[in-house]
Design a protein around this motif. Structure first.
Motif, short mmCIF file in Angstrom:
data_model
loop_
_atom_site.label_atom_id
_atom_site.label_comp_id
_atom_site.label_asym_id
_atom_site.label_seq_id
_atom_site.Cartn_x
_atom_site.Cartn_y
_atom_site.Cartn_z
N PHE A 224 1.41 -1.36 -12.10
CA PHE A 224 0.12 -1.32 -11.42
C PHE A 224 -0.60 0.01 -11.65
CE2 PHE A 224 2.12 -4.75 -8.95
CZ PHE A 224 1.09 -5.69 -9.00
N SER A 225 0.16 1.09 -11.84
CA SER A 225 -0.46 2.38 -12.15
C SER A 225 -1.14 2.35 -13.51
CB SER A 225 0.58 3.50 -12.10
OG SER A 225 1.11 3.65 -10.81
N ARG A 226 -0.57 1.57 -14.42
CA ARG A 226 -1.18 1.43 -15.75
C ARG A 226 -2.51 0.68 -15.65
NH1 ARG A 226 -3.50 2.08 -19.54
NH2 ARG A 226 -2.94 1.89 -21.75
N ILE A 227 -2.60 -0.28 -14.73
CA ILE A 227 -3.83 -1.04 -14.53
C ILE A 227 -4.90 -0.15 -13.89
CG2 ILE A 227 -4.86 -3.00 -13.32
CD1 ILE A 227 -2.09 -4.35 -13.53
N SER A 228 -4.49 0.57 -12.84
CA SER A 228 -5.39 1.49 -12.15
C SER A 228 -4.54 2.67 -11.66
CB SER A 228 -6.08 0.81 -10.96
OG SER A 228 -6.88 1.73 -10.25
N GLY B 282 -0.67 1.75 -8.05
CA GLY B 282 0.77 1.74 -7.82
C GLY B 282 1.17 2.60 -6.64
N SER B 283 0.52 3.76 -6.48
CA SER B 283 0.86 4.64 -5.36
C SER B 283 0.51 3.99 -4.02
CB SER B 283 0.14 5.98 -5.50
OG SER B 283 -1.27 5.82 -5.40
N TRP B 284 -0.63 3.30 -3.97
CA TRP B 284 -1.00 2.62 -2.72
C TRP B 284 -0.02 1.51 -2.38
CZ3 TRP B 284 -3.78 4.83 0.68
CH2 TRP B 284 -4.85 5.66 0.34
N ILE B 285 0.46 0.81 -3.40
CA ILE B 285 1.43 -0.27 -3.16
C ILE B 285 2.74 0.30 -2.62
CG2 ILE B 285 2.87 -1.99 -4.33
CD1 ILE B 285 0.49 -2.58 -6.14
N VAL B 286 3.20 1.43 -3.19
CA VAL B 286 4.42 2.07 -2.70
C VAL B 286 4.24 2.54 -1.26
CG1 VAL B 286 5.96 4.06 -2.98
CG2 VAL B 286 5.27 2.73 -4.98
N MET B 287 3.09 3.15 -0.96
CA MET B 287 2.84 3.61 0.40
C MET B 287 2.80 2.45 1.38
SD MET B 287 -0.01 6.55 -0.45
CE MET B 287 -0.43 6.79 1.27
N ALA B 288 2.17 1.35 0.97
CA ALA B 288 2.12 0.17 1.84
C ALA B 288 3.52 -0.39 2.08
CB ALA B 288 1.22 -0.89 1.22
N VAL C 37 -1.13 15.02 -6.89
CA VAL C 37 -1.09 14.23 -8.12
C VAL C 37 -2.45 13.67 -8.51
CG1 VAL C 37 1.33 13.57 -7.74
CG2 VAL C 37 -0.49 12.11 -6.84
N LYS C 38 -3.50 14.02 -7.78
CA LYS C 38 -4.81 13.39 -8.03
C LYS C 38 -5.37 13.72 -9.41
CE LYS C 38 -7.64 17.05 -5.95
NZ LYS C 38 -8.67 17.37 -4.94
N ASP C 39 -4.99 14.87 -9.95
CA ASP C 39 -5.52 15.26 -11.26
C ASP C 39 -4.59 14.88 -12.42
OD1 ASP C 39 -7.77 16.43 -10.08
OD2 ASP C 39 -6.71 18.32 -9.73
N GLU C 40 -3.48 14.22 -12.11
CA GLU C 40 -2.52 13.81 -13.14
C GLU C 40 -2.95 12.49 -13.76
OE1 GLU C 40 -0.14 15.71 -14.09
OE2 GLU C 40 0.11 17.13 -12.44
N ASP C 41 -2.35 12.16 -14.92
CA ASP C 41 -2.65 10.87 -15.53
C ASP C 41 -1.82 9.76 -14.87
OD1 ASP C 41 -0.06 11.09 -16.54
OD2 ASP C 41 -0.73 11.85 -18.48
N TRP C 42 -2.07 8.53 -15.26
CA TRP C 42 -1.43 7.39 -14.60
C TRP C 42 0.09 7.43 -14.73
CZ3 TRP C 42 1.82 3.92 -16.93
CH2 TRP C 42 1.86 3.91 -18.33
#
Length: 497
Positions: free
Chosen positions: A23-27, A31-37, A104-109
Motif C-alpha cells: 500500500f505504501s507503493r500505491i500511496s 501503508g502507515s495509516w493502515i498499520v496505525m489503524a 518520516v514525512k520527507d522520506e520516500d515510500w
C-alpha cells in the motif's frame, strides 16, 4: 466478533504489516495509516479482553487456535496481568506510531513503508510474547520482536548500524538460551503448553536438568530485558535507535521479556522450590548491582538519550529485586513498576525525540530555557522525572512503595536501603535536567525543523507527549484500583494459599 478478540490483538497488526509495503507503493502514507489503524484495533481488542477477564473475576480466558484443544493445539491464555500489559503495549504503540509521522514525512515510500512494517511487527512480537500460552510460540514472538527491533534501531543512522549489530549478536545468544531451556523442559515433560507444563514439571523440580533450564531462562530473558550485567547492548541501542521509534523500544521492549520471566518463575515453575529460590537470590543480587551501577552511570552522561538508557538499567533492577523478594508485595511492586516505567520512559524519550527533531540537540547542558520554547514537553519531563525519583502523587512513588513493603514484609531491609539510595541518585541526575530546562538561561539553538506556534512541535508529536504526562498522573491516582482490581486478581497461586 468479541470471542476472537485475543487473536485480533496480534492478527490485525500482523496483517497490516505484511501489506504495508504494497500500500505504501500505491500511496506513500497509505501503508502507515493502515498499520496505525490496525494498532488502534489491537488496542480496542486488548481493552475488550481486559474488561471480560475482570468481569469474570480474574478467570483466565483461553483462546484455542483453530479450535484445537491444548496441549495438542496452540492457545492464547489471558489473565488480568497479561491483559493489562497488552493494553499498555498496544496503547503506547498507537501513541508512538502517531508521533513518528513527522520523522518520516520527507522520506520516500520505501523508507516510510519499511519503517511502519517494522513498527507493526514489533507490536506483534511484544503483544504475542505477553498473551501466548505456548512456550515455543513465545520463542517465535520473541524473534519477531527482536528482528523488528534490530531493524528499527538500525534505521537511526550510521552509528545505529553498529548498535543494531551488537544487539543482534547478544540478542541471538539470549534467544538461543531460551530455546535451549525450552528443549530441556520438553525433554522432561513432553509438552509445550504452559498450563500443562506447570503440572508435568512438578516431579522434576529438583533435577539437575531443571536447574539448567532455569539458568537458561534467567540468562536468556536477562539479556533481552537488559538486566545488569547482561545489558551491554542496551545503551547504544537506546541512544542511536530511530528517534521516532525510540520511545516504544525503550518503554516496552524490556517489559515483555520481564513479564515472560515472571510467568515462568511464578506461574509455571512455582516460586517455592529450592532451584527457583536460588535463581531469585541471584536475580536479587544482579538487580541491586544494576540499580546502583545504572544510576551512577546515568549521572556521568551528558547525552540525554544515553542517560535515560542507563537509567533503564537501574529501573529493570527494581523489577528484579521485586521478583527476588518472593512475597506478594514485592511481586505487586515489580508488576506495577513494569507498567509505570513503560509510560515514564516512553514519555521521556518522546520529549527528547521532539527536542532532537526541532533543534537537533541531545546534550543535557544545551537545554537551558527549554520551558519557554516547548512548554508541554518540559511539563511532561517534570512529571516523568518526579515519577522516576518516586515522589507522590506520580505513579513511580506507588510501585516503589510496594517494593519497600515487600522488603519490609520479608525482613529484607537491605533492599529498602538500596531503594532509598537509588531514589537519591535519581534525584541528582533528574533534577539536573529540571534545572537546565527551567532555571538556566536560554541556550542559543538553531532550529532544524522550525515550528511556529505555541506548541513548539507538530500536533501529531504534541498529543502523545501530553498523553504521556497525563498517564503518569492517572496511574498514580488510580494505582490502588489497579492493584486491587487487576494485579491482585492475577496473583500466583503461592500467594493465595
Amino acid at each position: 466478533m468479541t470471542q476472537h478478540a485475543p487473536v485480533l490483538i496480534v492478527l490485525l497488526p500482523l496483517t497490516a504489516s505484511l501489506l504495508c509495503m504494497l500500500f505504501s507503493r500505491i500511496s506513500k502514507f497509505l501503508g502507515s495509516w493502515i498499520v496505525m489503524a490496525s494498532i488502534a484495533g489491537a488496542f480496542a481488542n486488548a481493552c475488550i479482553v481486559l474488561q471480560r477477564v475482570l468481569e469474570s473475576g480474574g478467570k483466565t480466558w483461553h483462546y484455542w487456535m483453530g479450535g484445537w484443544e491444548p496441549p495438542i493445539g496452540i492457545e492464547f491464555a489471558l489473565d488480568p496481568l497479561n491483559s493489562i500489559l497488552a493494553v499498555v503495549v498496544t496503547f503506547i504503540s498507537l501513541m508512538v506510531s502517531l508521533y513518528s509521522r513527522p520523522f518520516v514525512k520527507d522520506e520516500d515510500w520505501l523508507h516510510v513503508g519499511g519503517y511502519y512494517t517494522l513498527f507493526g511487527l514489533l507490536t506483534v512480537g511484544l503483544s504475542g510474547m505477553i498473551i501466548t500460552g505456548d512456550v515455543f510460540n513465545l520463542y517465535v514472538y520473541l524473534e519477531i520482536m527482536s528482528l523488528s527491533g534490530y531493524g528499527l534501531i538500525a534505521l537511526g543512522g550510521r552509528k545505529s548500524m553498529l548498535a543494531a549489530f551488537r544487539y543482534l549478536l547478544i540478542g541471538t545468544i539470549g534467544a538461543s538460551l531460551y530455546l535451549l531451556g525450552v528443549g530441556y523442559l520438553y525433554a522432561m515433560t513432553g509438552t509445550l503448553n504452559m498450563a500443562d507444563l506447570a503440572a508435568r514439571v512438578v516431579p522434576h523440580l529438583n533435577s539437575p536438568l531443571f536447574a539448567i533450564a532455569v539458568a537458561c531462562f534467567i540468562i536468556g530473558f536477562g539479556i533481552k530485558m537488559a538486566l545488569f550485567p547482561l545489558h551491554g547492548w542496551q545503551p547504544d541501542a537506546y541512544t542511536f535507535a530511530h528517534p521516532g521509534a525510540a520511545a516504544f523500544i525503550a518503554g516496552c521492549m524490556s517489559k515483555a521479556p520481564a513479564y515472560a520471566l515472571i510467568r515462568f518463575v511464578y506461574y509455571i515453575f512455582k516460586v517455592d522450590n529450592p532451584v527457583v529460590q536460588s535463581a531469585l537470590n541471584v536475580l536479587g543480587i544482579l538487580g541491586v548491582a544494576g540499580i546502583l551501577i545504572g544510576s551512577i552511570m546515568a549521572m556521568a552522561q551528558y547525552d540525554f538519550r544515553r542517560m535515560l538508557a542507563y537509567s533503564s538499567v537501574a529501573q529493570i533492577g527494581y523489577i528484579a529485586i521485586g521478583l527476588a523478594m518472593g512475597n506478594m508485595y514485592g511481586f505487586i511492586g515489580a508488576v506495577l513498576h513494569a507498567i509505570n516505567h513503560a509510560f515514564m520512559k516512553s514519555s521521556l524519550f518522546l520529549v527528547i525525540g521532539g527536542i532532537e527533531y526541532r533543534f537537533g540537540e541531545v546534550n543535557l547542558y544545551r537545554l537551558g530555557g527549554m520551558n519557554k520554547k516547548m512548554t508541554i514537553s518540559t511539563i511532561t519531563v517534570l512529571l516523568a522525572s518526579l515519577s522516576m525519583i518516586g515522589l507522590p502523587p506520580t505513579c513511580g512513588f506507588f510501585s516503589k512503595w510496594y517494593l519497600m513493603l515487600g522488603a519490609y514484609t520479608g525482613a529484607q531491609y537491605f533492599y529498602i536501603a538500596v531503594l532509598v539510595i537509588s531514589s537519591l541518585l535519581n534525584a541528582i541526575y533528574f533534577f539536573r535536567i529540571i534545572e537546565q530546562m527551567f532555571i538556566q538561561r536560554e541556550a542559543s539553538l538553531t532550529e532544524v525543523h522550525p515550528h511556529k506556534g505555541k506548541l513548539g512541535l507538530p500536533l501529531s508529536m504534541v498529543i502523545p507527549i501530553l498523553v504521556g504526562g497525563i498517564m503518569i498522573l492517572v496511574l498514580g491516582f488510580y494505582s490502588v484500583d489497579i492493584v486491587t482490581d487487576v494485579v491482585k486478581l492475577g496473583l500466583p497461586e503461592v500467594f493465595l494459599r
